[in-house]
Design a protein around this motif. Sequence first.
Motif, PDB file in Angstrom:
ATOM      1  N   GLY A 151       1.367 -51.240 -33.155  1.00 50.83           N
ATOM      2  CA  GLY A 151       0.817 -52.193 -32.092  1.00 50.83           C
ATOM      3  C   GLY A 151       0.929 -51.354 -30.914  1.00 50.83           C
ATOM      4  O   GLY A 151       0.757 -50.400 -30.803  1.00 50.83           O
ATOM      5  N   VAL A 152       1.425 -51.595 -29.739  1.00 45.09           N
ATOM      6  CA  VAL A 152       0.862 -50.939 -28.507  1.00 45.09           C
ATOM      7  C   VAL A 152       2.156 -50.286 -27.745  1.00 45.09           C
ATOM      8  O   VAL A 152       2.743 -51.376 -27.229  1.00 45.09           O
ATOM      9  N   SER A 153       1.631 -49.768 -26.517  1.00 46.55           N
ATOM     10  CA  SER A 153       2.944 -49.277 -25.568  1.00 46.55           C
ATOM     11  C   SER A 153       2.890 -48.811 -24.129  1.00 46.55           C
ATOM     12  O   SER A 153       0.966 -48.371 -24.243  1.00 46.55           O
ATOM     13  N   LEU A 154       3.559 -48.677 -23.590  1.00 43.46           N
ATOM     14  CA  LEU A 154       3.007 -47.551 -22.003  1.00 43.46           C
ATOM     15  C   LEU A 154       4.784 -46.722 -22.293  1.00 43.46           C
ATOM     16  O   LEU A 154       5.707 -46.850 -22.266  1.00 43.46           O
ATOM     17  N   LEU A 155       3.952 -44.965 -22.061  1.00 39.27           N
ATOM     18  CA  LEU A 155       4.852 -44.579 -22.053  1.00 39.27           C
ATOM     19  C   LEU A 155       4.430 -43.310 -20.886  1.00 39.27           C
ATOM     20  O   LEU A 155       3.359 -42.832 -20.396  1.00 39.27           O
ATOM     21  N   PRO A 156       5.309 -42.741 -20.201  1.00 35.73           N
ATOM     22  CA  PRO A 156       4.691 -41.334 -19.023  1.00 35.73           C
ATOM     23  C   PRO A 156       3.824 -40.144 -19.848  1.00 35.73           C
ATOM     24  O   PRO A 156       4.947 -40.613 -21.044  1.00 35.73           O
ATOM     25  N   GLU A 157       3.576 -39.637 -19.556  1.00 37.26           N
ATOM     26  CA  GLU A 157       2.789 -38.730 -20.104  1.00 37.26           C
ATOM     27  C   GLU A 157       3.395 -37.936 -20.136  1.00 37.26           C
ATOM     28  O   GLU A 157       3.371 -36.971 -21.759  1.00 37.26           O
ATOM     29  N   MET A 158       5.211 -37.416 -19.711  1.00 39.59           N
ATOM     30  CA  MET A 158       5.654 -36.324 -20.636  1.00 39.59           C
ATOM     31  C   MET A 158       6.293 -36.515 -21.397  1.00 39.59           C
ATOM     32  O   MET A 158       7.164 -35.493 -22.206  1.00 39.59           O
ATOM     33  N   ALA A 159       6.435 -38.014 -22.273  1.00 34.59           N
ATOM     34  CA  ALA A 159       6.611 -38.620 -23.558  1.00 34.59           C
ATOM     35  C   ALA A 159       6.180 -38.420 -24.295  1.00 34.59           C
ATOM     36  O   ALA A 159       5.744 -38.763 -25.381  1.00 34.59           O
ATOM     37  N   LEU A 160       4.764 -37.898 -24.138  1.00 31.51           N
ATOM     38  CA  LEU A 160       3.752 -37.706 -25.158  1.00 31.51           C
ATOM     39  C   LEU A 160       3.468 -36.379 -25.781  1.00 31.51           C
ATOM     40  O   LEU A 160       2.083 -36.376 -26.316  1.00 31.51           O
ATOM     41  N   TYR A 161       4.285 -35.618 -25.088  1.00 29.02           N
ATOM     42  CA  TYR A 161       3.774 -34.245 -25.412  1.00 29.02           C
ATOM     43  C   TYR A 161       4.735 -34.347 -27.634  1.00 29.02           C
ATOM     44  O   TYR A 161       5.430 -33.982 -27.465  1.00 29.02           O
ATOM     45  N   ALA A 162       3.941 -33.786 -27.699  1.00 32.76           N
ATOM     46  CA  ALA A 162       3.806 -34.284 -29.610  1.00 32.76           C
ATOM     47  C   ALA A 162       2.822 -33.237 -30.618  1.00 32.76           C
ATOM     48  O   ALA A 162       1.648 -33.036 -30.057  1.00 32.76           O
ATOM     49  N   SER A 163       3.541 -32.706 -31.712  1.00 35.79           N
ATOM     50  CA  SER A 163       2.546 -32.154 -32.426  1.00 35.79           C
ATOM     51  C   SER A 163       2.542 -33.036 -33.927  1.00 35.79           C
ATOM     52  O   SER A 163       3.421 -33.777 -33.775  1.00 35.79           O
ATOM     53  N   GLY A 164       1.532 -33.058 -34.884  1.00 34.29           N
ATOM     54  CA  GLY A 164       1.178 -34.219 -35.696  1.00 34.29           C
ATOM     55  C   GLY A 164       0.305 -34.718 -36.206  1.00 34.29           C
ATOM     56  O   GLY A 164      -0.034 -34.992 -34.808  1.00 34.29           O
ATOM     57  N   PRO A 165       0.278 -35.488 -37.249  1.00 32.60           N
ATOM     58  CA  PRO A 165      -1.490 -35.376 -37.875  1.00 32.60           C
ATOM     59  C   PRO A 165      -1.330 -36.653 -36.940  1.00 32.60           C
ATOM     60  O   PRO A 165      -2.738 -37.386 -36.535  1.00 32.60           O
ATOM     61  N   LEU A 166      -0.291 -37.614 -37.323  1.00 32.76           N
ATOM     62  CA  LEU A 166      -0.342 -38.805 -36.426  1.00 32.76           C
ATOM     63  C   LEU A 166      -0.172 -39.174 -34.827  1.00 32.76           C
ATOM     64  O   LEU A 166       1.341 -39.004 -34.400  1.00 32.76           O
ATOM     65  N   GLN A 167      -1.073 -39.281 -34.192  1.00 31.11           N
ATOM     66  CA  GLN A 167      -0.710 -39.410 -32.887  1.00 31.11           C
ATOM     67  C   GLN A 167      -1.265 -40.762 -32.264  1.00 31.11           C
ATOM     68  O   GLN A 167      -2.753 -40.989 -32.860  1.00 31.11           O
ATOM     69  N   PRO A 168      -1.053 -41.722 -31.275  1.00 25.73           N
ATOM     70  CA  PRO A 168      -1.762 -42.589 -30.838  1.00 25.73           C
ATOM     71  C   PRO A 168      -2.355 -42.143 -30.003  1.00 25.73           C
ATOM     72  O   PRO A 168      -2.559 -40.714 -29.138  1.00 25.73           O
ATOM     73  N   VAL A 169      -3.482 -42.635 -28.950  1.00 27.47           N
ATOM     74  CA  VAL A 169      -4.409 -42.728 -27.981  1.00 27.47           C
ATOM     75  C   VAL A 169      -4.044 -42.161 -26.633  1.00 27.47           C
ATOM     76  O   VAL A 169      -3.406 -43.632 -26.782  1.00 27.47           O
ATOM     77  N   LYS A 170      -3.988 -41.989 -26.006  1.00 26.08           N
ATOM     78  CA  LYS A 170      -3.539 -42.112 -23.938  1.00 26.08           C
ATOM     79  C   LYS A 170      -4.550 -42.358 -23.221  1.00 26.08           C
ATOM     80  O   LYS A 170      -5.420 -42.501 -23.488  1.00 26.08           O
ATOM     81  N   VAL A 171      -4.170 -43.807 -22.249  1.00 24.28           N
ATOM     82  CA  VAL A 171      -5.417 -44.043 -21.847  1.00 24.28           C
ATOM     83  C   VAL A 171      -4.947 -44.799 -20.541  1.00 24.28           C
ATOM     84  O   VAL A 171      -3.638 -45.369 -20.356  1.00 24.28           O
ATOM     85  N   SER A 172      -5.446 -44.408 -19.587  1.00 19.78           N
ATOM     86  CA  SER A 172      -5.185 -44.943 -18.098  1.00 19.78           C
ATOM     87  C   SER A 172      -4.866 -46.358 -17.892  1.00 19.78           C
ATOM     88  O   SER A 172      -5.273 -46.532 -18.785  1.00 19.78           O
ATOM     89  N   VAL A 173      -3.729 -46.921 -16.886  1.00 19.88           N
ATOM     90  CA  VAL A 173      -3.613 -48.011 -16.995  1.00 19.88           C
ATOM     91  C   VAL A 173      -4.219 -48.270 -15.378  1.00 19.88           C
ATOM     92  O   VAL A 173      -3.838 -47.652 -14.488  1.00 19.88           O
ATOM     93  N   HIS A 174      -5.094 -49.198 -14.787  1.00 18.20           N
ATOM     94  CA  HIS A 174      -4.941 -49.918 -13.735  1.00 18.20           C
ATOM     95  C   HIS A 174      -5.320 -51.271 -13.211  1.00 18.20           C
ATOM     96  O   HIS A 174      -5.053 -51.851 -13.948  1.00 18.20           O
ATOM     97  N   SER A 175      -4.842 -52.081 -12.379  1.00 15.88           N
ATOM     98  CA  SER A 175      -4.944 -53.511 -12.249  1.00 15.88           C
ATOM     99  C   SER A 175      -3.587 -54.307 -12.617  1.00 15.88           C
ATOM    100  O   SER A 175      -4.208 -54.224 -14.219  1.00 15.88           O
ATOM    101  N   PRO A 176      -1.916 -53.475 -13.165  1.00 21.07           N
ATOM    102  CA  PRO A 176      -1.830 -52.911 -12.416  1.00 21.07           C
ATOM    103  C   PRO A 176      -1.811 -51.375 -12.284  1.00 21.07           C
ATOM    104  O   PRO A 176      -1.063 -50.829 -13.742  1.00 21.07           O
ATOM    105  N   LYS A 177      -1.557 -50.187 -11.298  1.00 20.18           N
ATOM    106  CA  LYS A 177      -0.985 -49.642 -11.785  1.00 20.18           C
ATOM    107  C   LYS A 177       0.395 -48.993 -11.747  1.00 20.18           C
ATOM    108  O   LYS A 177       1.633 -49.242 -11.326  1.00 20.18           O
TER     109      LYS A 177
END
Length: 299
Positions: A237-263
């Motif tokens: 699935g998909v989700s929304l997370l703050p950037e500081m919760a996205l620091y991780a290492s490992g081969p399998l990681q999600p892609v981070k995309v900025s969101v607008h409307s609404p921010k």
Amino acid sequence: MELRQLYYFVRVAKREHVTKAAEELHVAQSAVSRQIHQLEEELGAKLFLQKGRNLQLTPVGMLFLKRAEVILADLERSVLEVQEFLDPEKGEIRLGFPHSLGFSLIPEVVSAFRKQNPNVKFRFKQGMYPSLIGDVVKGEVDLAFVSPCPEQHEHVTGQTVLTEELFAILPPNHRLAGEETIELLQLKDETFVLFSKGYSLRPIVWEACKEAGFTPNIGFEGEETDTIRGLVAAGMGVSLLPEMALYASGPLQPVKVSVHSPKVTRTIGLIYRSNEKLPLVAKVFQSFLLDFFSNKGLK
């Protein structure tokens, strides 16, 4: 009534089991049982009822637990105050925070503070929004980061120190994974991976989706950012997370995309008990944190 009886009582109440409490206290089970029995005799009331293999607090026991925790917390603070008076540079700071801050923010601020105060010790406690506020009220922690900062609370006060953006996280092969920014409405037909109820990020994401014009279809729930990231990276699935919760290492990681409307953003506050003086070392740390966030322009 002895302090030892209170310590034993609180531990048994938390573990709901005499044997487990005795193991944590490193004493004989019979010693714990004897102290609880003496405490009940002195109070003239039963504090526990047998429920299968476990113990359950009686209504009187629940009432007494609240008072016992306050007494022991006050005693602990008194000991710390004496230690700080003798040597302010060797105090201990009890800090609470949600799991999502443990990856980068907490290590960063603690490391920076310890460079100036190398002898100060820290005791950490992680938890959800309600439990962190409760920990502050009961005196189990001196300061806590929570999201959001409570606007009005009888026993807690504080200030917002940080506002951060939430990003969409997508599976690596997702159709929108190559975009720099997306509208949240573009995810209306997706399955969402969200935090369980009680976590502050859940209502933020839920309300943002409602503002965008849809109700999120929740397929999976988790209690750790690692779980959320892992499920998204695996294509669940998909989700929304703050950037500081996205620091991780490992081969399998999600892609981070900025969101607008609404921010989508969340605020983080630093809270402490109202109308009560902070221990000296905690007060020094509080001032350091306010300067830290102000100088970094994060507030």
